[in-house]
Design a protein around this motif. Structure first.
Motif, PDB file in Angstrom:
ATOM      1  N   GLN A   2       0.830  -1.185   0.000  1.00 32.01           N
ATOM      2  CA  GLN A   2       0.000   0.000   0.000  1.00 32.01           C
ATOM      3  C   GLN A   2       0.873   1.246   0.000  1.00 32.01           C
ATOM      4  O   GLN A   2       1.528   1.546   0.999  1.00 32.01           O
ATOM      5  CB  GLN A   2      -0.921  -0.020   1.222  1.00 32.01           C
ATOM      6  CG  GLN A   2      -1.829   1.174   1.361  1.00 32.01           C
ATOM      7  CD  GLN A   2      -2.685   1.078   2.608  1.00 32.01           C
ATOM      8  OE1 GLN A   2      -3.102  -0.014   3.009  1.00 32.01           O
ATOM      9  NE2 GLN A   2      -2.951   2.202   3.232  1.00 32.01           N
ATOM     10  N   ALA A   3       0.868   1.953  -1.114  1.00 33.43           N
ATOM     11  CA  ALA A   3       1.647   3.178  -1.249  1.00 33.43           C
ATOM     12  C   ALA A   3       0.794   4.383  -0.884  1.00 33.43           C
ATOM     13  O   ALA A   3      -0.384   4.456  -1.238  1.00 33.43           O
ATOM     14  CB  ALA A   3       2.175   3.326  -2.666  1.00 33.43           C
ATOM     15  N   SER A   4       1.407   5.333  -0.217  1.00 31.30           N
ATOM     16  CA  SER A   4       0.715   6.548   0.177  1.00 31.30           C
ATOM     17  C   SER A   4       1.726   7.678   0.319  1.00 31.30           C
ATOM     18  O   SER A   4       2.932   7.463   0.267  1.00 31.30           O
ATOM     19  CB  SER A   4      -0.049   6.349   1.489  1.00 31.30           C
ATOM     20  OG  SER A   4       0.836   6.040   2.554  1.00 31.30           O
ATOM     21  N   GLY A   5       1.218   8.875   0.520  1.00 31.84           N
ATOM     22  CA  GLY A   5       2.070  10.029   0.777  1.00 31.84           C
ATOM     23  C   GLY A   5       2.253  10.974  -0.385  1.00 31.84           C
ATOM     24  O   GLY A   5       2.923  11.999  -0.248  1.00 31.84           O
ATOM     25  N   GLY A   6       1.676  10.660  -1.531  1.00 31.68           N
ATOM     26  CA  GLY A   6       1.790  11.546  -2.666  1.00 31.68           C
ATOM     27  C   GLY A   6       1.010  12.824  -2.453  1.00 31.68           C
ATOM     28  O   GLY A   6       0.230  12.961  -1.520  1.00 31.68           O
ATOM     29  N   GLY A   7       1.233  13.751  -3.343  1.00 32.10           N
ATOM     30  CA  GLY A   7       0.562  15.033  -3.262  1.00 32.10           C
ATOM     31  C   GLY A   7       1.191  16.018  -4.210  1.00 32.10           C
ATOM     32  O   GLY A   7       1.863  15.648  -5.175  1.00 32.10           O
ATOM     33  N   LEU A   8       0.980  17.285  -3.915  1.00 33.99           N
ATOM     34  CA  LEU A   8       1.473  18.376  -4.740  1.00 33.99           C
ATOM     35  C   LEU A   8       2.662  19.038  -4.071  1.00 33.99           C
ATOM     36  O   LEU A   8       2.627  19.354  -2.882  1.00 33.99           O
ATOM     37  CB  LEU A   8       0.358  19.401  -4.968  1.00 33.99           C
ATOM     38  CG  LEU A   8       0.720  20.656  -5.755  1.00 33.99           C
ATOM     39  CD1 LEU A   8       1.091  20.301  -7.188  1.00 33.99           C
ATOM     40  CD2 LEU A   8      -0.442  21.645  -5.732  1.00 33.99           C
ATOM     41  N   ALA A   9       3.707  19.234  -4.840  1.00 32.99           N
ATOM     42  CA  ALA A   9       4.885  19.943  -4.365  1.00 32.99           C
ATOM     43  C   ALA A   9       5.375  20.883  -5.449  1.00 32.99           C
ATOM     44  O   ALA A   9       5.069  20.710  -6.633  1.00 32.99           O
ATOM     45  CB  ALA A   9       5.992  18.969  -3.979  1.00 32.99           C
ATOM     46  N   GLN A  10       6.123  21.880  -5.033  1.00 36.56           N
ATOM     47  CA  GLN A  10       6.753  22.782  -5.974  1.00 36.56           C
ATOM     48  C   GLN A  10       8.171  22.321  -6.280  1.00 36.56           C
ATOM     49  O   GLN A  10       8.758  21.528  -5.544  1.00 36.56           O
ATOM     50  CB  GLN A  10       6.775  24.208  -5.425  1.00 36.56           C
ATOM     51  CG  GLN A  10       5.398  24.825  -5.272  1.00 36.56           C
ATOM     52  CD  GLN A  10       5.453  26.273  -4.842  1.00 36.56           C
ATOM     53  OE1 GLN A  10       6.469  26.742  -4.330  1.00 36.56           O
ATOM     54  NE2 GLN A  10       4.361  26.988  -5.049  1.00 36.56           N
ATOM     55  N   THR A  11       8.694  22.808  -7.366  1.00 35.65           N
ATOM     56  CA  THR A  11      10.073  22.511  -7.710  1.00 35.65           C
ATOM     57  C   THR A  11      10.993  22.842  -6.539  1.00 35.65           C
ATOM     58  O   THR A  11      10.907  23.924  -5.958  1.00 35.65           O
ATOM     59  CB  THR A  11      10.504  23.288  -8.953  1.00 35.65           C
ATOM     60  OG1 THR A  11       9.700  22.884 -10.064  1.00 35.65           O
ATOM     61  CG2 THR A  11      11.963  23.046  -9.286  1.00 35.65           C
ATOM     62  N   GLY A  12      11.852  21.894  -6.195  1.00 35.27           N
ATOM     63  CA  GLY A  12      12.744  22.060  -5.064  1.00 35.27           C
ATOM     64  C   GLY A  12      12.183  21.584  -3.744  1.00 35.27           C
ATOM     65  O   GLY A  12      12.919  21.543  -2.753  1.00 35.27           O
ATOM     66  N   GLY A  13      10.910  21.220  -3.721  1.00 37.84           N
ATOM     67  CA  GLY A  13      10.280  20.769  -2.502  1.00 37.84           C
ATOM     68  C   GLY A  13      10.537  19.303  -2.221  1.00 37.84           C
ATOM     69  O   GLY A  13      11.309  18.632  -2.915  1.00 37.84           O
ATOM     70  N   SER A  14       9.859  18.805  -1.182  1.00 34.81           N
ATOM     71  CA  SER A  14      10.068  17.436  -0.719  1.00 34.81           C
ATOM     72  C   SER A  14       8.753  16.750  -0.423  1.00 34.81           C
ATOM     73  O   SER A  14       7.763  17.395  -0.051  1.00 34.81           O
ATOM     74  CB  SER A  14      10.925  17.422   0.554  1.00 34.81           C
ATOM     75  OG  SER A  14      12.214  17.953   0.333  1.00 34.81           O
ATOM     76  N   LEU A  15       8.751  15.458  -0.587  1.00 33.36           N
ATOM     77  CA  LEU A  15       7.669  14.586  -0.169  1.00 33.36           C
ATOM     78  C   LEU A  15       8.265  13.282   0.330  1.00 33.36           C
ATOM     79  O   LEU A  15       9.351  12.890  -0.103  1.00 33.36           O
ATOM     80  CB  LEU A  15       6.703  14.283  -1.319  1.00 33.36           C
ATOM     81  CG  LEU A  15       5.779  15.394  -1.805  1.00 33.36           C
ATOM     82  CD1 LEU A  15       5.071  14.945  -3.087  1.00 33.36           C
ATOM     83  CD2 LEU A  15       4.757  15.761  -0.740  1.00 33.36           C
TER      84      LEU A  15
END
Length: 120
Positions: free
Chosen positions: A5-18
């Motif tokens: 089960q994969a999770s944790g995705g979302g929206l980030a800006q260039t240079g950001g982190s997830l």
């Protein structure tokens, strides 16, 4: 039954982190050595493997496009594999999947994945 089960995705800006998480169900990391991989597929592109790790030995592999930016690691007590993604680029936009190696370079137990979107 075996599931990842994969999770944790979302929206980030260039240079950001997830940080993505992958919880394995149906087997226990502590009982055996497993190889867990992260794949991604962007719209209009082929699916590509980007990172893998041996759950007991801790050895990791990265493709050049993510090396130095992404880190794969495990918490075997939680039966979880993580993908820390730093210095994100728009080219990282894709659906990310965690999968278990079943032999050679073959992976199985594909789930729904988690979508990562990186804006410029």
């Amino acid at each position: 039954e075996v599931q990842l089960q994969a999770s944790g995705g979302g929206l980030a800006q260039t240079g950001g982190s997830l940080r993505l998480s992958c919880v394995a169900h149906g087997y226990t990391f502590a009982e055996r050595n497993y190889v867990i991989g992260w794949f991604r597929q962007a719209p209009g592109k082929e699916r590509e493997g980007i990172a893998s790790i041996s759950t007991n030995y801790g050895s990791a592999y990265y493709v050049d496009s993510v090396k130095g930016r992404f880190t794969i690691y495990t918490d075997n007590a939680k039966n979880t594999v993580y993908l820390q993604m730093d210095s994100l680029k728009p080219g990282d936009t894709a659906t990310y999947y965690c999968v278990k190696r079943v032999g050679g370079t073959a992976y199985d137990y594909w789930g729904q994945g988690t979508l990562v979107t990186v804006s410029s």
